[in-house]
Scaffold this motif. Sequence first.
Motif, PDB file in Angstrom:
ATOM      1  N   SER A  38       0.623  -1.105   0.015  1.00  0.00           N
ATOM      2  CA  SER A  38       0.410  -0.005  -0.166  1.00  0.00           C
ATOM      3  C   SER A  38       0.857   1.512  -0.046  1.00  0.00           C
ATOM      4  CB  SER A  38      -0.528   0.004   1.248  1.00  0.00           C
ATOM      5  OG  SER A  38      -1.831   1.304   1.740  1.00  0.00           O
ATOM      6  N   TRP A  39       2.253   1.257   0.351  1.00  0.00           N
ATOM      7  CA  TRP A  39       3.172   1.768   1.030  1.00  0.00           C
ATOM      8  C   TRP A  39       3.113   2.573  -0.490  1.00  0.00           C
ATOM      9  CZ3 TRP A  39       8.414   2.971   0.278  1.00  0.00           C
ATOM     10  CH2 TRP A  39       8.892   4.374   0.806  1.00  0.00           C
ATOM     11  N   ILE A  40       3.952   1.755  -1.204  1.00  0.00           N
ATOM     12  CA  ILE A  40       4.589   1.386  -2.613  1.00  0.00           C
ATOM     13  C   ILE A  40       3.958   2.540  -3.571  1.00  0.00           C
ATOM     14  CG2 ILE A  40       5.240   0.386  -4.262  1.00  0.00           C
ATOM     15  CD1 ILE A  40       6.386  -1.741  -2.256  1.00  0.00           C
ATOM     16  N   LYS A  41       2.310   1.743  -3.383  1.00  0.00           N
ATOM     17  CA  LYS A  41       1.724   2.755  -4.271  1.00  0.00           C
ATOM     18  C   LYS A  41       0.751   3.710  -4.345  1.00  0.00           C
ATOM     19  CE  LYS A  41      -3.611   1.757  -5.630  1.00  0.00           C
ATOM     20  NZ  LYS A  41      -5.001   0.625  -5.760  1.00  0.00           N
TER      21      LYS A  41
ATOM     22  N   GLN B 111       1.376   7.138  -7.000  1.00  0.00           N
ATOM     23  CA  GLN B 111       0.827   7.475  -6.913  1.00  0.00           C
ATOM     24  C   GLN B 111       0.878   8.858  -7.098  1.00  0.00           C
ATOM     25  OE1 GLN B 111      -2.872   5.936  -5.175  1.00  0.00           O
ATOM     26  NE2 GLN B 111      -3.287   5.092  -6.467  1.00  0.00           N
ATOM     27  N   SER B 112       1.690   9.183  -6.135  1.00  0.00           N
ATOM     28  CA  SER B 112       2.292  10.352  -4.925  1.00  0.00           C
ATOM     29  C   SER B 112       3.206  11.168  -6.504  1.00  0.00           C
ATOM     30  CB  SER B 112       3.045  10.981  -4.083  1.00  0.00           C
ATOM     31  OG  SER B 112       3.668  10.379  -3.695  1.00  0.00           O
ATOM     32  N   ALA B 113       4.106  10.187  -7.401  1.00  0.00           N
ATOM     33  CA  ALA B 113       5.539  10.718  -8.135  1.00  0.00           C
ATOM     34  C   ALA B 113       4.965  11.215  -9.575  1.00  0.00           C
ATOM     35  CB  ALA B 113       6.058   9.123  -8.595  1.00  0.00           C
ATOM     36  N   PRO B 114       5.435  12.074  -9.576  1.00  0.00           N
ATOM     37  CA  PRO B 114       5.218  13.328 -10.625  1.00  0.00           C
ATOM     38  C   PRO B 114       4.974  12.553 -11.954  1.00  0.00           C
ATOM     39  CG  PRO B 114       7.375  13.873  -9.972  1.00  0.00           C
ATOM     40  CD  PRO B 114       6.768  12.759  -9.162  1.00  0.00           C
TER      41      PRO B 114
END
Length: 522
Positions: A501-504, A508-511
């Motif tokens: 979940s943290w990796i996901k 998602q937050s990465a540009p």
Amino acid sequence: MSCRFRCAEGMAMELLDNLIPALLSTVTSPVALGLILVGVVVGFTFGATPGLTATMGVALFIPLTFPLEADLAIGMMIALYCGSMAGGAIPAILINIPGTPSALITTIDGHPMARKGLAGRAYGWALVSSIVGGLVAWVFLVTLAPMLARLALKLGPAEYAATALLGMTIIASIVPGRLLKGALSVVIGVALSVVGLDQITGEGRWTFDTLALMRGIDIMPALIGLLVIPELMGSMFERNKGEKLPYTLKHMLPSFREWCGQAVNTVRSAIIGVVVGIVPALGGSVGSLIAYDQAKRSDKNRAEYGKGAPGGVVASEAANNGVTGGALIPLLTLGIPGDTVTAMLLGGLTIHGLQPGPRLFETSGPIVWEILGSVLIAMLMIAVVGLIGFRFFVRVLDVPRHLLVPALFVLAVVGTYSLANQWFDVVIMLALGVGGFLMTLAGIPVYPAVIGVILGPLLESETRRALVISGGEWSTFFTRPGAATILTIALLALVLPNLLSWIKRQRQSAPNPSARSTPNEN
């Protein structure tokens, strides 16, 4: 190769030698057949009534089984369990309200079929797939349970303690996005399980100098309080909703050719349900969701799913009925309930003098095989009861909830008191019921607490026994291969979902590089 063949042949002969006499004993007993029929009918009634669950039905009927022999009592309870799973499709199809949580996915395609005037046909698909799913689950139950019991006999106290911890860990970790709340619920359950006198030192734990608490909290008042009372309290604040649709019983059952087109979907969904049922606490809802997803992916007419596709009804009902057999496997072989209903059945088995676990087949083999035979007969009775009683079970939807809930509350109180003729048990049940309802309002899941109550004594006793054998060395849990493997799985079950979940979230937050503006070449 010949050795493996002989072993398989020997296991098959042992299976037949145990199962055939058990089936003959049940079939030739009018009392056994009558009780199984009662269980199926009551199960259908509870399943067809929104707000009532199989858990509630088993909890309320366990006190009525006290005069019965163990095989008759447990056979009737399991029949109730299976009947409620099949009956849950009725309100899901007719009024878009799942009769049981497991029937939630059935509403996706069942109710659209009803809106098209195919309510009877939708229920026909649900009934056939429920029966096939239950039969597939029964085959896995009678073949896997004895083998797993033999394997479990080779385990020691360290492995049993690790298994109990694994069950708690899985339950705490599957609460979506709420690991801390799941863990807190487990801790609450374990705290309730240690109330009373210490079996070794004799010291009081959480007794508050109260004589009644010195004997501890019995499992059945705790289960009724945590599982039934919060549901009843929640039902008081709900209203029946949805519209009643006309239905016809003509051409209700699919033709053989039509069913052959769904045979792969049915068997695949049932196997998915069995696998999901073996994992504690996942339950029929998860099994139905996974099976529905697989059915939609593999169907050429996937665009029809959600609009009234029979394949969606088949996948959901085959899976949630497959869960029933899967959930019974860890219950009988390890003493770990697969869902809330088997948690109640665990209490019923204990009350009737049976101790679920690896030695159950060894110490109470004939009784266990008669119970397994009763499961098969219950599956066959579901077909008859479902076909004949459909027009009657839909009438349950007309019962006003303001009359139904108080009646069930009275049954819960009377049933709890009848367990040991102790009013203090009723007080404990009501207190835990209020506590469970407050936990639900706070978003804290109740079922992990139930597992904590059930597995807490096993975890404590086996941990102590392992430490006594090893001379107080905690390293025994890591040096024994079986215990170390189970603890590793428990750690992965706790960490891996949160890590993924943290990796996901990080992805998602990465540009997004493709979203960056590029210079205009023109």
